[in-house]
Scaffold this motif. Structure first.
Motif, PDB file in Angstrom:
ATOM      1  N   VAL A  28      37.855  35.882  24.473  1.00 18.54           N
ATOM      2  CA  VAL A  28      39.209  35.165  24.208  1.00 18.54           C
ATOM      3  C   VAL A  28      38.990  33.620  24.309  1.00 18.54           C
ATOM      4  N   HIS A  29      39.554  32.971  23.614  1.00 17.62           N
ATOM      5  CA  HIS A  29      39.338  31.588  23.336  1.00 17.62           C
ATOM      6  C   HIS A  29      40.478  30.727  23.941  1.00 17.62           C
ATOM      7  N   PRO A  30      40.285  29.783  24.607  1.00 15.91           N
ATOM      8  CA  PRO A  30      41.586  28.681  24.892  1.00 15.91           C
ATOM      9  C   PRO A  30      42.025  28.177  23.600  1.00 15.91           C
ATOM     10  N   ASP A  31      43.360  27.722  23.628  1.00 18.21           N
ATOM     11  CA  ASP A  31      44.043  27.026  22.576  1.00 18.21           C
ATOM     12  C   ASP A  31      44.408  25.776  22.912  1.00 18.21           C
ATOM     13  N   SER A  32      43.961  24.502  22.461  1.00 15.64           N
ATOM     14  CA  SER A  32      44.695  23.415  22.703  1.00 15.64           C
ATOM     15  C   SER A  32      46.051  23.204  22.130  1.00 15.64           C
ATOM     16  N   ASP A  33      46.138  23.546  21.075  1.00 13.19           N
ATOM     17  CA  ASP A  33      47.347  23.442  20.353  1.00 13.19           C
ATOM     18  C   ASP A  33      48.745  24.387  21.063  1.00 13.19           C
ATOM     19  N   GLN A  34      48.202  25.290  21.822  1.00 11.99           N
ATOM     20  CA  GLN A  34      49.333  25.782  22.739  1.00 11.99           C
ATOM     21  C   GLN A  34      49.221  25.273  24.434  1.00 11.99           C
ATOM     22  N   ASP A  35      48.196  24.232  24.442  1.00 15.30           N
ATOM     23  CA  ASP A  35      48.256  23.849  25.792  1.00 15.30           C
ATOM     24  C   ASP A  35      47.703  24.802  26.679  1.00 15.30           C
ATOM     25  N   VAL A  36      46.646  25.407  26.158  1.00 15.85           N
ATOM     26  CA  VAL A  36      46.026  26.654  27.210  1.00 15.85           C
ATOM     27  C   VAL A  36      44.515  26.085  26.961  1.00 15.85           C
ATOM     28  N   ALA A  37      43.833  25.938  28.541  1.00 15.50           N
ATOM     29  CA  ALA A  37      42.683  25.402  28.549  1.00 15.50           C
ATOM     30  C   ALA A  37      42.132  27.002  29.590  1.00 15.50           C
ATOM     31  N   ALA A  38      40.676  26.913  29.472  1.00 16.68           N
ATOM     32  CA  ALA A  38      39.906  27.963  30.280  1.00 16.68           C
ATOM     33  C   ALA A  38      39.546  27.392  31.607  1.00 16.68           C
ATOM     34  N   VAL A  39      39.646  28.090  32.628  1.00 17.26           N
ATOM     35  CA  VAL A  39      39.206  27.821  34.033  1.00 17.26           C
ATOM     36  C   VAL A  39      38.111  28.725  34.647  1.00 17.26           C
ATOM     37  N   SER A  40      37.199  28.414  35.404  1.00 20.52           N
ATOM     38  CA  SER A  40      36.537  29.281  36.151  1.00 20.52           C
ATOM     39  C   SER A  40      36.331  28.580  37.550  1.00 20.52           C
ATOM     40  N   VAL A  41      36.252  29.639  38.536  1.00 20.80           N
ATOM     41  CA  VAL A  41      35.800  29.183  39.948  1.00 20.80           C
ATOM     42  C   VAL A  41      34.721  30.015  40.260  1.00 20.80           C
ATOM     43  N   ILE A  42      33.672  29.293  40.931  1.00 18.39           N
ATOM     44  CA  ILE A  42      32.181  30.102  40.794  1.00 18.39           C
ATOM     45  C   ILE A  42      31.805  29.803  42.453  1.00 18.39           C
ATOM     46  N   ASP A  43      31.324  30.733  43.180  1.00 23.22           N
ATOM     47  CA  ASP A  43      30.803  30.544  44.561  1.00 23.22           C
ATOM     48  C   ASP A  43      29.751  29.766  44.657  1.00 23.22           C
ATOM     49  N   ARG A  44      30.107  28.602  45.326  1.00 23.62           N
ATOM     50  CA  ARG A  44      28.962  27.580  45.294  1.00 23.62           C
ATOM     51  C   ARG A  44      27.931  28.041  46.619  1.00 23.62           C
ATOM     52  N   TYR A  45      28.007  29.031  47.368  1.00 21.49           N
ATOM     53  CA  TYR A  45      27.322  29.050  48.675  1.00 21.49           C
ATOM     54  C   TYR A  45      26.149  30.049  48.232  1.00 21.49           C
ATOM     55  N   ASN A  97      36.300  25.182  48.765  1.00 23.26           N
ATOM     56  CA  ASN A  97      35.311  24.128  48.126  1.00 23.26           C
ATOM     57  C   ASN A  97      34.210  24.787  47.329  1.00 23.26           C
ATOM     58  N   ASN A  98      34.703  25.760  46.598  1.00 20.63           N
ATOM     59  CA  ASN A  98      33.892  26.100  45.654  1.00 20.63           C
ATOM     60  C   ASN A  98      33.995  25.368  44.340  1.00 20.63           C
ATOM     61  N   LEU A  99      33.064  25.919  43.509  1.00 23.07           N
ATOM     62  CA  LEU A  99      33.125  25.103  42.202  1.00 23.07           C
ATOM     63  C   LEU A  99      34.188  25.361  41.160  1.00 23.07           C
ATOM     64  N   VAL A 100      34.961  24.383  40.966  1.00 24.17           N
ATOM     65  CA  VAL A 100      36.014  24.658  39.828  1.00 24.17           C
ATOM     66  C   VAL A 100      35.851  23.946  38.752  1.00 24.17           C
ATOM     67  N   VAL A 101      35.943  24.634  37.550  1.00 21.79           N
ATOM     68  CA  VAL A 101      35.688  24.208  36.125  1.00 21.79           C
ATOM     69  C   VAL A 101      36.758  24.427  35.288  1.00 21.79           C
ATOM     70  N   ALA A 102      37.362  23.267  34.542  1.00 22.37           N
ATOM     71  CA  ALA A 102      38.231  23.400  33.597  1.00 22.37           C
ATOM     72  C   ALA A 102      38.030  22.951  32.282  1.00 22.37           C
ATOM     73  N   GLY A 103      38.618  23.492  30.945  1.00 19.91           N
ATOM     74  CA  GLY A 103      38.149  22.649  29.919  1.00 19.91           C
ATOM     75  C   GLY A 103      38.504  23.615  28.507  1.00 19.91           C
ATOM     76  N   VAL A 104      38.272  23.084  27.287  1.00 16.57           N
ATOM     77  CA  VAL A 104      38.758  23.938  26.271  1.00 16.57           C
ATOM     78  C   VAL A 104      37.304  24.106  25.424  1.00 16.57           C
ATOM     79  N   ASP A 105      36.217  23.600  25.839  1.00 15.85           N
ATOM     80  CA  ASP A 105      34.777  23.655  25.489  1.00 15.85           C
ATOM     81  C   ASP A 105      33.831  24.238  26.384  1.00 15.85           C
ATOM     82  N   PRO A 106      33.240  25.428  26.174  1.00 16.99           N
ATOM     83  CA  PRO A 106      32.528  26.000  27.115  1.00 16.99           C
ATOM     84  C   PRO A 106      31.062  25.313  27.277  1.00 16.99           C
TER      85      PRO A 106
END
Length: 591
Positions: free
Chosen positions: A428-445, A475-484
């Motif tokens: 599933v791909h994010p769509d900037s035209d619909q103002d939708v981005a992808a987000v990830s939260v990753i265990d940093r510990y 305080n885990n690693l949070v990443v958001a964007g439209v380009d993996p």
């Protein structure tokens, strides 16, 4: 002589004062009066407040002329996550104390999530040397997230048994209503212990009214800093809570909540104090700290004396520390401000812990951070990531997916927004035209292999990615964007430097703030950090974001208590049901 008998002798004028403040007008918050008075200070205590303190003057006594100035008690921030400023304790004191904030109430919970409660010993040692008091409350439990996310250290009832009896623990911090409603055993034990040791319980119950509020009050909660409307605020005050008005960098509730004071019964004001909760350096440098809240309250129609009481005595009484702070009186700690006028409230001179910090708007004291140990060294315990790690796989190769996004209505309001997104190559791909981005939260510990994926909307991101390792409450690693590919670059940049905040686009790092202390704070000066914050904001805006502070919004995404949706390393969270949800509601294969 012991320190105690020294103070007794100093109060009896048998020992000379270290400092006398003369010819000022006292702001007596205890009686609501303004009148001429001098103040004598011995070591870190006020030993006399009288029309004439000449009996306390010795050959070595310093004199501070306060002619034309008003003497005001040091201000108290009743609820603040200092770590959210991204400043170390030393640098935060350098930022806030010149604005008159001499005491804060904090759980230091962001540090706990990374280094544990025992790891705070180094932070406490740092605080001891600062002209800033920190009244510490042990978090009711960590993590705060429901369901639980991953952190380095979980606070339990055993910690409360150990720390609540100690003199440096002033209560139970940030007790959220849902944990009480669920009758979580660790939470209930912490509250029982607080009652046993007569320590106040600091509450957090946004939007709680009626039966929900009544049930919460039966827990023994004494203070609450979360009200979204003046009606909610007034109901809490009427039911005996010490209510705290919050005005943070992104959650500005003073204008709304102060209406309970300006439009409500006259007795409400004595129940009210102030807090900033989460502030950034550039806002404090531009507008002020607690002094800014005093000015805002006065502008809203609150009498200057009442506004000053809210920023000093009321908070001291609410947190049961009025024996030490909150007013200018013999026996109180020597925290005194010289202010131009109560109505305009510009802090010109600050004495904190008996030491002159600023004089006539100029710094007198220097702030030097301590050497940091390996305990507080920032580290993101995760292997490098690649673009594939940020793709959302589904069972259909091509087609469309109905996706539930976490839609940001404001910094502390997030709602569900369902959209149709394209499926290409089994993802599933994010769509900037619909103002939708992808987000990830990753265990940093490095405790799990958790990597939660989801989608956000309302951010206007058109390209690139942003990331942060400063993200309460875990305080885990949070990443958001439209380009993996850019999302991987953002994550790997922070993994390499041990934590921070970053904005990237088209394979390039556009702005980077390193946070080497526990991966969440820095020893940069407030001015230097403010400049970095501006660089990050400008870079995020170049990606298309129209949010007031994209990195702040990003850091708040894992806070599950923000209505209604969140995302932690454990998954996408629907806080209205206290459960995880699958953001992929349905998939439709291409014909």
């Amino acid at each position: 002589m012991t320190e105690f008998t020294q103070y007794l002798d100093a109060g009896a004028a048998k020992l000379p004062a270290d400092l006398v403040i003369e010819h000022g007008t006292l702001t007596n918050v205890d009686t609501g009066e303004f009148y001429p008075a001098d103040v004598a200070i011995y070591h870190q205590k006020i030993v006399a407040v009288d029309h004439d303190v000449s009996a306390y003057v010795g050959p070595q006594t310093q004199h501070l002329d306060a002619t034309g100035k008003y003497l005001v008690p040091g201000l108290i921030d009743g609820h603040i996550h200092v770590e959210c400023s991204k400043l170390s304790m030393t640098r935060f004191a350098e930022l806030a104390v010149p604005h008159g904030t001499t005491s804060i109430v904090s759980g230091l919970d962001e540090y706990i999530s990374v280094v544990g409660v025992d790891g705070l010993s180094e932070i406490f040692a740092e605080i001891e040397k600062l002209p800033l008091k920190v009244f510490w409350g042990l978090p009711y439990k960590t993590p705060y997230t429901i369901p639980e996310s991953t952190i380095a250290y979980n606070v339990t009832a055993a910690d409360h048994e150990k720390y609540l009896p100690q003199a440096n623990c002033y209560g139970v911090w940030e007790t959220v209503r849902e944990a009480v409603a669920m009758q979580d055993p660790d939470t209930l034990k912490a509250l029982e212990l607080a009652k046993r040791y007569h320590k106040p319980i600091f509450g957090c119950s946004p939007m709680a009214r009626g039966i929900d509020l009544n049930a919460f009050l039966l827990s023994g909660v004494h203070i609450d800093h979360e009200s979204y409307s003046h009606e909610e605020f007034l109901e809490k005050a009427r039911k005996g809570l010490r209510v705290v008005i919050r005005e943070s960098s992104v959650t500005k509730f003073l204008k709304e909540n102060i209406r309970a004071v300006t439009e409500g019964p006259s007795g409400v004001a004595r129940h009210v104090s102030f807090c900033t909760d989460d502030v950034n350096a550039r806002d404090v440098l531009a507008y002020g700290h607690l002094d800014h809240m005093v000015r805002l309250a006065i502008q809203a129609g609150v009498a200057p004396m009442t506004a000053i009481q809210m920023a000093s005595l009321n908070g001291a009484e609410a947190y049961h520390v009025d024996d030490a702070v909150g007013s200018i009186a013999p026996g109180k700690d020597a925290d005194v401000l010289l202010v131009d006028n109560p109505g305009s409230f510009h802090v010109e001179t600050v004495i904190s812990k008996g030491h002159l910090v600023t004089k006539a708007g100029q710094p007198v004291m220097t702030f030097t951070p301590p050497k940091r140990s390996t305990t507080l060294k920032g580290q993101l315990n995760h292997a490098p990531l690649d673009a594939a790690d940020f793709a959302y796989p589904v069972t259909v190769t091509t087609g469309t997916a109905t996706v539930r996004t976490i839609h940001s209505v404001g910094p502390f309001v997030r709602k569900a927004l369902d959209v149709e997104l394209p499926i290409q190559g089994g993802h599933v791909h994010p769509d900037s035209d619909q103002d939708v981005a992808a987000v990830s939260v990753i265990d940093r510990y490095g405790k799990t292999d958790h990597h939660a994926r989801g989608f956000i909307s309302g951010w206007s991101l058109k390209r690139g990615a942003i990331a942060t390792s400063a993200a309460p409450d875990d305080n885990n690693l949070v990443v958001a964007g439209v380009d993996p590919t850019d999302m991987a670059l953002a994550a790997n940049t922070l993994i390499a430097c041990g934590g921070g905040q970053v904005v990237v686009a088209d394979g390039q790092v556009l702005a980077l703030l390193e946070l080497p202390i526990a991966g969440i704070t820095t020893d940069l000066t407030p001015d230097a950090l403010a400049q970095k914050e501006i660089e990050l904001k400008t870079a995020a805006e170049s990606l298309g974001s129209t949010l007031p502070d994209p990195l702040f919004y990003l850091s708040f995404l894992p806070i599950t208590a923000i209505p209604d949706l969140a995302i932690t390393d454990g998954g996408n969270v629907d806080y209205t049901h206290l459960t995880y949800f699958d953001p992929i509601l349905a998939v439709t294969p291409a014909d």
